[in-house]
Write a protein that holds these residues in place. Structure first.
Motif, short mmCIF file in Angstrom:
data_model
loop_
_atom_site.label_atom_id
_atom_site.label_comp_id
_atom_site.label_asym_id
_atom_site.label_seq_id
_atom_site.Cartn_x
_atom_site.Cartn_y
_atom_site.Cartn_z
N ALA A 97 4.79 9.45 30.87
CA ALA A 97 5.85 10.28 29.78
C ALA A 97 5.27 11.23 29.14
O ALA A 97 4.07 10.94 28.77
N SER A 98 5.32 12.51 28.72
CA SER A 98 5.14 13.37 27.03
C SER A 98 6.03 13.73 26.44
O SER A 98 6.64 14.12 26.00
N LEU A 99 5.41 13.05 25.38
CA LEU A 99 5.37 13.19 23.84
C LEU A 99 5.65 13.88 22.93
O LEU A 99 4.19 14.70 23.20
N THR A 100 6.79 15.38 23.61
CA THR A 100 6.50 16.56 21.84
C THR A 100 6.66 15.93 21.01
O THR A 100 5.81 16.92 20.27
N GLU A 101 7.07 15.32 20.13
CA GLU A 101 7.43 15.11 18.80
C GLU A 101 6.99 13.42 18.60
O GLU A 101 6.67 12.98 18.98
N SER A 102 6.80 13.59 16.96
CA SER A 102 6.03 12.21 16.68
C SER A 102 7.41 11.68 16.84
O SER A 102 7.64 11.14 15.15
N ILE A 103 7.76 11.01 17.44
CA ILE A 103 8.08 9.64 17.56
C ILE A 103 7.58 8.73 18.62
O ILE A 103 7.16 8.42 19.09
N ASP A 104 8.85 7.23 18.61
CA ASP A 104 7.99 6.13 19.18
C ASP A 104 8.53 5.84 20.18
O ASP A 104 10.08 6.24 20.79
N THR A 137 18.54 12.02 28.31
CA THR A 137 17.79 12.47 27.79
C THR A 137 17.29 12.39 26.71
O THR A 137 18.13 12.07 25.64
N ILE A 138 16.05 11.92 25.90
CA ILE A 138 15.67 11.48 24.70
C ILE A 138 14.61 12.69 23.98
O ILE A 138 13.79 12.71 24.63
N ALA A 139 15.07 13.02 22.84
CA ALA A 139 14.43 13.77 21.86
C ALA A 139 13.35 13.81 21.82
O ALA A 139 13.32 12.56 21.35
N GLY A 140 12.15 14.38 21.79
CA GLY A 140 11.80 14.73 21.74
C GLY A 140 10.38 14.31 22.26
O GLY A 140 9.16 14.17 23.02
N ILE A 141 10.88 13.96 24.16
CA ILE A 141 10.29 13.58 25.62
C ILE A 141 10.65 14.30 26.36
O ILE A 141 11.81 14.60 26.87
N GLN A 142 9.45 14.84 27.52
CA GLN A 142 9.83 16.13 27.84
C GLN A 142 10.83 15.65 29.26
O GLN A 142 11.49 16.28 29.64
N GLU A 143 9.67 13.90 29.36
CA GLU A 143 10.77 13.82 30.34
C GLU A 143 12.36 13.61 30.88
O GLU A 143 12.41 12.71 29.19
N SER A 144 13.23 13.43 31.70
CA SER A 144 14.39 12.33 32.00
C SER A 144 14.12 11.04 31.85
O SER A 144 13.26 10.32 31.94
N VAL A 145 14.67 10.20 31.51
CA VAL A 145 14.59 8.86 31.65
C VAL A 145 14.49 8.32 33.11
O VAL A 145 13.69 7.64 33.58
N HIS A 146 15.22 9.08 33.67
CA HIS A 146 15.26 8.87 35.41
C HIS A 146 13.76 9.38 35.98
O HIS A 146 12.68 8.63 36.32
N GLU A 147 13.50 10.44 35.03
CA GLU A 147 11.25 10.67 35.98
C GLU A 147 11.01 9.20 34.82
O GLU A 147 9.90 9.38 36.00
N ILE A 148 11.18 9.23 33.75
CA ILE A 148 10.28 8.23 33.57
C ILE A 148 10.04 7.16 34.31
O ILE A 148 8.85 6.54 35.02
N LEU A 149 11.66 6.12 34.67
CA LEU A 149 11.55 5.21 35.88
C LEU A 149 10.93 5.33 37.16
O LEU A 149 10.08 5.06 37.90
#
Length: 335
Positions: free
Chosen positions: A137-144, A76-88
């Motif tokens: 994906a859903s970005l929940t924080e100010s990240i790139d 998982t990536i901090a600030g992203i609601q979905e896991s990497v697998h879900e993004i794929l």
């Protein structure tokens, strides 16, 4: 939705679209008829067309994702609601249309917070997204979120092989087949020896091409499968042994190409792909396998070069010459 009344011809055999509709951006439907046919012909054609529609048409998919910040597929990536697998998996659902040959690169670079959708993908001009509302994906924080994508045009399907990524590159399962389903049915009419048949063919596509386009491409592919039977064995041996060759004038465009390049009158010949020449599928496939992708590549080959291509015939070269002659006004500017 478009629906037409079915009028059966009693003389000329012909295809006709009797129903057409768009259920969504990613689901097109078409129903076609072919008539009149003799008893047994409808089933022969229907089975062959269904197999060609489902297995012989190429499509375009995202087949690989690359991000150096991702340790593994199930992280998982901090600030992203979905896991990497879900993004794929979300990227796998994106439907593309292209004139691509092989693979190309694209990328996503978005700053949160916010939603990332297919419209945020930066694509080359020859690739098009059918439904740009597809969620990624859903970005929940100010990240790139910056990831690279590999896009591929192919046929059939591609199953990824499990592996541990060393460079942040992750393959994605791909179903290249743009036809989602195809069915055929038969209606018989008449009596005794005069009994005839009507073939009904239903086609569902993913929106990257219309059912009519799918029917046209599948028909061309089927025709190409039977072309080798049109050449007698003796004729093939003559070609193989370079005997009884009919004299053929060299490419009329070969010298002209050099002048155009020298005088800078060519219209981006390296960006004009051979599929724009309306070549028959058989010739197109042979050229592509010989790394001839553009008009520039084609015009830099002589008759002798083309005849060295395996199973390439003299008639194929003649046909290319005719097509080039007919299209010269579209690709060349003369003072």
């Amino acid at each position: 939705m478009v629906r037409e009344k079915i009028a059966v011809s009693t003389r000329t055999r012909q295809w006709k679209c009797v129903e057409s509709r768009t259920d969504s951006k990613r689901l097109y439907y078409g129903r076609f008829i072919l008539s009149p046919l003799m008893k047994g012909q409808a089933d022969t054609i229907g089975i062959a067309m269904r197999r060609a529609l489902l297995g012989e048409i190429e499509g375009t998919c995202i087949t690989r994702v690359k991000s150096e910040k991702v340790p593994h597929e199930y992280s998982t990536i901090a600030g992203i609601q979905e896991s990497v697998h879900e993004i794929l998996m979300n990227l796998k659902e994106i439907v593309l249309r292209s004139n691509l040959y092989g693979t190309c690169d694209a990328y996503i670079c978005v700053r949160g917070p916010g939603y990332v959708t297919a419209k945020d993908i930066a694509l080359p001009p020859y690739v098009e997204i059918i439904d740009n509302t597809q969620h990624i994906a859903s970005l929940t924080e100010s990240i790139d979120l910056c990831i690279g994508l590999q896009i591929e045009r192919n046929g059939g399907y591609l199953i990824k092989t499990p592996h541990t990524s060393q460079d942040g590159s992750y393959p994605i399962d791909a179903v290249f087949m743009p036809v989602r389903n195809a069915n055929h049915s038969i209606h018989s009419y008449g009596n005794g020896n005069e009994k005839q048949e009507i073939l009904f063919l239903e086609i569902w596509t993913n929106g990257s091409l219309t059912p009519k386009e799918a029917l046209h491409e599948a028909s061309r592919n089927l025709i190409e499968l039977f072309i080798p039977f049109l050449y007698m064995e003796g004729e093939n041996s003559h070609f193989e042994n370079n005997q009884h060759m009919v004299p053929l004038s060299p490419f009329t465009f070969h010298d002209k190409l050099a002048k155009l390049i020298k005088n800078k009158k060519a219209i981006a010949l390296k960006s004009i792909f051979i599929d724009q020449l309306e070549l028959p599928p058989r010739i197109y496939n042979f050229l592509k396998r010989s790394n001839i992708y553009t008009l520039f590549d084609l015009l830099n080959n002589t008759q002798e070069d083309l005849m060295k291509i395996e199973d390439f015939h003299l008639e194929d070269v003649k046909q290319i010459l005719v097509i080039l002659e007919n299209e010269k006004g579209n690709f060349f500017i003369e003072k």
